[in-house]
Design a protein around this motif. Structure first.
Motif, PDB file in Angstrom:
ATOM      1  N   TRP A  80      39.588  54.783  35.942  1.00  0.00           N
ATOM      2  CA  TRP A  80      38.622  54.438  36.979  1.00  0.00           C
ATOM      3  C   TRP A  80      37.381  55.307  36.829  1.00  0.00           C
ATOM      4  CZ3 TRP A  80      40.638  50.389  39.557  1.00  0.00           C
ATOM      5  CH2 TRP A  80      42.033  50.296  39.688  1.00  0.00           C
ATOM      6  N   ARG A  95      49.866  53.179  37.399  1.00  0.00           N
ATOM      7  CA  ARG A  95      50.108  52.188  38.435  1.00  0.00           C
ATOM      8  C   ARG A  95      51.335  51.347  38.102  1.00  0.00           C
ATOM      9  NH1 ARG A  95      45.466  51.537  41.556  1.00  0.00           N
ATOM     10  NH2 ARG A  95      46.887  50.343  42.885  1.00  0.00           N
ATOM     11  N   ASP A  98      54.134  44.746  36.876  1.00  0.00           N
ATOM     12  CA  ASP A  98      55.254  43.809  37.021  1.00  0.00           C
ATOM     13  C   ASP A  98      55.860  43.377  35.695  1.00  0.00           C
ATOM     14  OD1 ASP A  98      53.383  42.022  35.989  1.00  0.00           O
ATOM     15  OD2 ASP A  98      52.966  41.077  37.921  1.00  0.00           O
ATOM     16  N   THR A 106      47.809  43.526  31.492  1.00  0.00           N
ATOM     17  CA  THR A 106      48.269  43.988  32.799  1.00  0.00           C
ATOM     18  C   THR A 106      47.421  45.148  33.296  1.00  0.00           C
ATOM     19  OG1 THR A 106      50.552  43.267  32.451  1.00  0.00           O
ATOM     20  CG2 THR A 106      50.199  45.033  34.033  1.00  0.00           C
ATOM     21  N   ARG A 109      43.886  43.988  34.123  1.00  0.00           N
ATOM     22  CA  ARG A 109      43.796  43.190  35.351  1.00  0.00           C
ATOM     23  C   ARG A 109      43.881  44.084  36.585  1.00  0.00           C
ATOM     24  NH1 ARG A 109      43.539  37.984  36.029  1.00  0.00           N
ATOM     25  NH2 ARG A 109      44.105  37.552  33.858  1.00  0.00           N
ATOM     26  N   ILE A 110      44.719  45.125  36.518  1.00  0.00           N
ATOM     27  CA  ILE A 110      44.756  46.093  37.614  1.00  0.00           C
ATOM     28  C   ILE A 110      43.399  46.769  37.759  1.00  0.00           C
ATOM     29  CG2 ILE A 110      45.748  48.297  38.369  1.00  0.00           C
ATOM     30  CD1 ILE A 110      48.383  47.407  37.038  1.00  0.00           C
ATOM     31  N   SER A 113      40.982  44.177  39.319  1.00  0.00           N
ATOM     32  CA  SER A 113      41.342  43.421  40.523  1.00  0.00           C
ATOM     33  C   SER A 113      41.894  44.262  41.664  1.00  0.00           C
ATOM     34  CB  SER A 113      42.384  42.339  40.167  1.00  0.00           C
ATOM     35  OG  SER A 113      41.914  41.493  39.134  1.00  0.00           O
ATOM     36  N   GLN A 114      42.300  45.503  41.388  1.00  0.00           N
ATOM     37  CA  GLN A 114      42.901  46.320  42.444  1.00  0.00           C
ATOM     38  C   GLN A 114      42.024  47.520  42.755  1.00  0.00           C
ATOM     39  OE1 GLN A 114      47.057  47.263  41.864  1.00  0.00           O
ATOM     40  NE2 GLN A 114      47.513  45.264  40.960  1.00  0.00           N
ATOM     41  N   LYS A 115      42.355  48.198  43.837  1.00  0.00           N
ATOM     42  CA  LYS A 115      41.655  49.411  44.223  1.00  0.00           C
ATOM     43  C   LYS A 115      42.420  50.619  43.715  1.00  0.00           C
ATOM     44  CE  LYS A 115      39.534  47.605  48.457  1.00  0.00           C
ATOM     45  NZ  LYS A 115      39.412  47.783  49.937  1.00  0.00           N
ATOM     46  N   THR A 123      35.792  51.087  40.820  1.00  0.00           N
ATOM     47  CA  THR A 123      35.591  50.260  39.629  1.00  0.00           C
ATOM     48  C   THR A 123      34.462  49.276  39.877  1.00  0.00           C
ATOM     49  OG1 THR A 123      36.644  48.757  38.035  1.00  0.00           O
ATOM     50  CG2 THR A 123      37.337  48.564  40.346  1.00  0.00           C
ATOM     51  N   GLN A 126      34.985  43.081  38.529  1.00  0.00           N
ATOM     52  CA  GLN A 126      35.422  42.109  39.519  1.00  0.00           C
ATOM     53  C   GLN A 126      36.592  41.307  38.963  1.00  0.00           C
ATOM     54  OE1 GLN A 126      31.787  39.931  40.298  1.00  0.00           O
ATOM     55  NE2 GLN A 126      31.104  41.414  41.830  1.00  0.00           N
ATOM     56  N   PRO A 127      37.446  40.741  39.827  1.00  0.00           N
ATOM     57  CA  PRO A 127      38.608  39.978  39.343  1.00  0.00           C
ATOM     58  C   PRO A 127      38.175  38.800  38.468  1.00  0.00           C
ATOM     59  CG  PRO A 127      38.822  40.460  41.679  1.00  0.00           C
ATOM     60  CD  PRO A 127      37.423  40.844  41.298  1.00  0.00           C
TER      61      PRO A 127
END
Length: 322
Positions: A80, A95, A98, A106, A109-110, A113-115, A123, A126-127
């Protein structure tokens, strides 16, 4: 961000792309996002980082561009952007993953798309609607992302950092999953909707192979505990710096029921210089139950009187349960 910071972030380092590499990348992307032999090796060690890779100029040290070792598919290394005492740098968290996608996709995408867990990290991505990642046999990682992943409202230094954020995350995920040869430099090709030579964030020219730029990673950061961790027993702090034999101050603040912070204990620690552990530092502290914050600062800020507003290289909030 000042002019000195802009000069420090003056650009992602590139190398010309061999024609064979571009052909390999296109063939890999045509095959889709799956990765052959995509298995994690080693025992779960989500808080240990070691190893190295050559930097963009081939001269980086172990500490300045650390490459992750084999971890576990249940944890994804994600970088980040983080605000520190003199600017913005790259920081890493582990993190939960799955395991449904390949490890590189993976982690990316985290990242997009995630905080982050740490509120001082962020970050600019954007997703994305589409994201794929592949690895060739020559330590080439190809990432293809849709154009909607880019936030065009960022300035150029942030855009440069964000591209390196992707490079660090992709190489970390590949190395921790055993998909690349950690003893050789790892390169990343970033495509936008399958096309080369695009502008990332409308500012950074793509189309070349990229490697980790060691100037963009934080001078020091805390790996354990992670933000929000629940600690039982003695607090074991583990972190790393970009230089060996570097002295740092550490400070633990106690947070009362109203959220006010006060200095509880402080000390100093020196980053290691042993092979395989260059730049690492660790120490333990016994603490009573309560809410705390651990901070890493320059060595001249070691005084117990250092206030909670003193600017740190990195900090983490955690709770001791007993």
């Amino acid at each position: 961000m000042g002019e000195q910071m802009r000069r420090q972030r003056a650009g992602v380092r590139h190398r010309p792309v061999p024609a064979a590499a571009l052909l390999a990348a296109s063939l890999l992307l045509a095959a889709g996002p799956s990765l052959a032999g995509c298995t994690a090796t080693g025992t779960p060690q989500p808080s240990i980082a070691a190893g190295s890779t050559a930097g963009p100029s081939g001269g980086a040290t172990q500490a300045s561009a650390p490459l992750e070792t084999s971890q576990t598919s249940a944890k994804a290394p994600v970088y980040w952007l983080g605000k520190s005492r003199d600017g913005v740098y790259l920081y890493r968290e582990f993190r939960d993953a799955d395991g449904k996608d390949n490890p590189i996709a993976t982690a990316l995408r985290i990242m997009m798309s995630q905080k982050p867990l740490d509120p001082s990290y962020f970050t600019p991505w954007q997703p994305p609607k589409k994201l794929a990642a592949s690895v060739s046999g020559r330590n080439y990682i190809t990432v293809d992302v849709s154009a909607d992943a880019f936030n065009t409202g960022v300035d150029e230094p942030t855009a440069q950092l964000a591209v390196q954020q992707l490079v660090y995350t992709a190489t970390a995920a590949a190395a921790s999953s055993g998909l690349v040869d950690a003893g050789q430099p790892i390169s990343v090709m970033l495509l936008v909707d399958g096309r080369t030579s695009q502008l990332a964030f409308d500012r950074v020219q793509l189309g070349q192979l990229m490697q980790r730029d060691p100037s963009m990673v934080a001078p020091a950061w805390i790996i354990d505990p992670q933000e929000g961790a629940q600690v039982t027993g003695a607090l074991k702090v583990f972190g790393r710096a970009t230089s060996p034999d570097k002295a740092f101050a550490w400070q633990i603040l106690h947070r009362d029921a109203q959220g006010a912070k006060s200095s509880y204990v402080s000390g100093t620690v020196t980053s290691g210089n042993q092979p395989g552990h260059v730049g690492e530092f660790t120490f333990s502290v016994n603490l009573p139950a309560g809410d705390y914050e651990i901070r890493i600062l320059p060595s001249d800020d070691a005084s117990p009187a250092a206030s909670a507003t003193t600017s740190a290289w990195d900090s983490k909030g955690f709770t001791v349960t007993g």
